[in-house]
Enzyme design. Sequence first.
Site, mmCIF file in Angstrom:
data_model
loop_
_atom_site.group_PDB
_atom_site.id
_atom_site.type_symbol
_atom_site.label_atom_id
_atom_site.label_comp_id
_atom_site.label_asym_id
_atom_site.label_seq_id
_atom_site.Cartn_x
_atom_site.Cartn_y
_atom_site.Cartn_z
ATOM 1 N N GLY A 91 1.697 13.103 1.875
ATOM 2 C CA GLY A 91 0.698 12.777 2.887
ATOM 3 C C GLY A 91 1.339 12.514 4.228
ATOM 4 O O GLY A 91 2.510 12.801 4.457
ATOM 5 N N GLU A 161 12.002 5.124 -2.609
ATOM 6 C CA GLU A 161 11.578 5.320 -3.993
ATOM 7 C C GLU A 161 10.202 5.979 -4.027
ATOM 8 O O GLU A 161 9.368 5.742 -3.151
ATOM 9 C CB GLU A 161 11.560 3.990 -4.744
ATOM 10 C CG GLU A 161 10.497 3.005 -4.296
ATOM 11 C CD GLU A 161 10.432 1.776 -5.177
ATOM 12 O OE1 GLU A 161 10.364 1.933 -6.403
ATOM 13 O OE2 GLU A 161 10.455 0.652 -4.618
ATOM 14 N N ASP A 206 1.440 -3.511 10.456
ATOM 15 C CA ASP A 206 0.458 -2.466 10.137
ATOM 16 C C ASP A 206 0.033 -2.583 8.672
ATOM 17 O O ASP A 206 0.012 -1.594 7.942
ATOM 18 C CB ASP A 206 1.037 -1.079 10.419
ATOM 19 C CG ASP A 206 -0.040 0.012 10.435
ATOM 20 O OD1 ASP A 206 -1.213 -0.335 10.701
ATOM 21 O OD2 ASP A 206 0.285 1.183 10.186
ATOM 22 N N LYS A 208 -2.444 -2.582 5.843
ATOM 23 C CA LYS A 208 -3.739 -1.934 5.646
ATOM 24 C C LYS A 208 -3.760 -1.330 4.249
ATOM 25 O O LYS A 208 -2.700 -1.199 3.596
ATOM 26 C CB LYS A 208 -3.970 -0.842 6.694
ATOM 27 C CG LYS A 208 -2.908 0.267 6.672
ATOM 28 C CD LYS A 208 -3.157 1.268 7.781
ATOM 29 C CE LYS A 208 -2.084 2.360 7.773
ATOM 30 N NZ LYS A 208 -2.288 3.344 8.857
ATOM 31 N N ASP A 224 5.836 1.405 4.248
ATOM 32 C CA ASP A 224 5.815 1.602 5.699
ATOM 33 C C ASP A 224 6.171 0.346 6.466
ATOM 34 O O ASP A 224 5.561 0.033 7.499
ATOM 35 C CB ASP A 224 4.443 2.115 6.153
ATOM 36 C CG ASP A 224 4.574 3.268 7.137
ATOM 37 O OD1 ASP A 224 5.715 3.592 7.498
ATOM 38 O OD2 ASP A 224 3.552 3.819 7.550
#
Length: 486
Positions: A91, A161, A206, A208, A224
């Site tokens: 993605g 990972e 961030d 979420k 992330d």
Amino acid sequence: MASGSPEQTESLLQASALVSGLVTAQQLDYCLRVARHRQSQQGVATSNVPDRMLADLLVEQEILTTYQADQLLAGRTKLNLGPYIITDWIGQGGMGQVFKAVHQVMGRECAVKVLPLTRATQESRESFNREIRMQAGLDCPYLVRAYDAGQDGKVHFLVTEYVPGMDLRKLVKSRGALPMQQAAKIIMHAALGLEYAHSKGLVHRDVKPGNILVLPSGDAKVSDVGLAGFAKDLVNDPRAGKIVGTTDYLSPEQIRTPLEIKPASDIYSLGCTLYYAVCGKVPFPGGDTTSKLRRHIEETPWHPRKFAPDISEDFVDIIADMMEKDPSKRITNAAEVAARLEPWVSEALGVGAISMSRSPWMAPPPPSHEDDRVPPTPNSHTLNPPPWEHGSSEFGSSVNDLAQNNTTAGDDSRTSAGSASSALPHSGGSATIAAIQPPTVSNTPTMEKPVGARMSTGMLVAMTMAIVIPPALLLGAILGYIVASR
């Protein structure tokens, strides 16, 4: 194969597979023989194996993945980044595309995050390098671990990972709002991961649903972390002073004072994430970005029990305490969030098997250059439609007819069709057929008669001249024309 019949000319897929190094000559030969055997059983009297059929066999034999086969069908041969062989597309991450890969020596599955060439600015490179350095120092079961980092040509990448399952956003979209116990377990694990990051001086910035990965066991990991910044060194952070994060989950202080971001901001965002998990909706749905930002600062979202009547009032209080507008009134740290959620958590509670349905859109290719692609063979009758066609019987005959009639377009028609692959779905109906139409190869007027008509007219003129003009005069005219043309 009948005696004396010619061998199949090497097709685009065969050439790409061998150049890529993913398929050996022996493996390719075996799959070709199996394909011809199946064709003979079906009564197909030809030695030519369609590329789509061959690709499916290579996948069936587990020599290639479906993603790799699709890329090779488009003529792309570079399917690695350094020692990592790309096997699938995962993605789009906060910094760039994310691919699934396997180390060609160790055989370990991993995720490879790529900084796109189009965003390879000085600021992006600094941000990407910060992410690598930060993740290298993190070791927590509730955070996605970083394994490696490297550069392949102009491409910078980070290796982490691989977490089987799906992110919380996709889980809620596919199954609806989660039961209170499941949501509590997922958010508790995320809180434990954030507490570890905060203890290292990091703020995620961030948090979420898309950055919380859920395993089939129900365990969760925060990903992330690269959008984080050192809380003690925000002045040197290239993103300092800018609003970093996702609008639906931004804390009020991230909007008001982006230079003064502290761990409490992550707790607000995690509260918004918990709200989304149990309600199936973001706290402030609808409206544009400006409206959402204002509502985070000024308004209170709908009571969670409006969307989830079964959750307890004590559980609602946890969400409210995490989403306090004033950081001083908010839950003070992520460890407290985890402790307050623990009574609702059952370690035996999982989410069950998570099936990842494939997107209807063509996955983007790995980062490479056009010269990494095998030029299409001029023997277009041995080729198949582009990878998004997938041998659909609905369009098979018409597409193959086009391919056989487009030999004058040569490589150009195939190249133009291939370059459109990232923007088209797997089966595109009229769009697919239009994509492989040959480009105009000359400035010939569109109303010019077809070749057959021109030949018939020429023959008629020649026969008329032969009858009307005396033989000697006609012969002299022909010889004079030949001499003059030289």
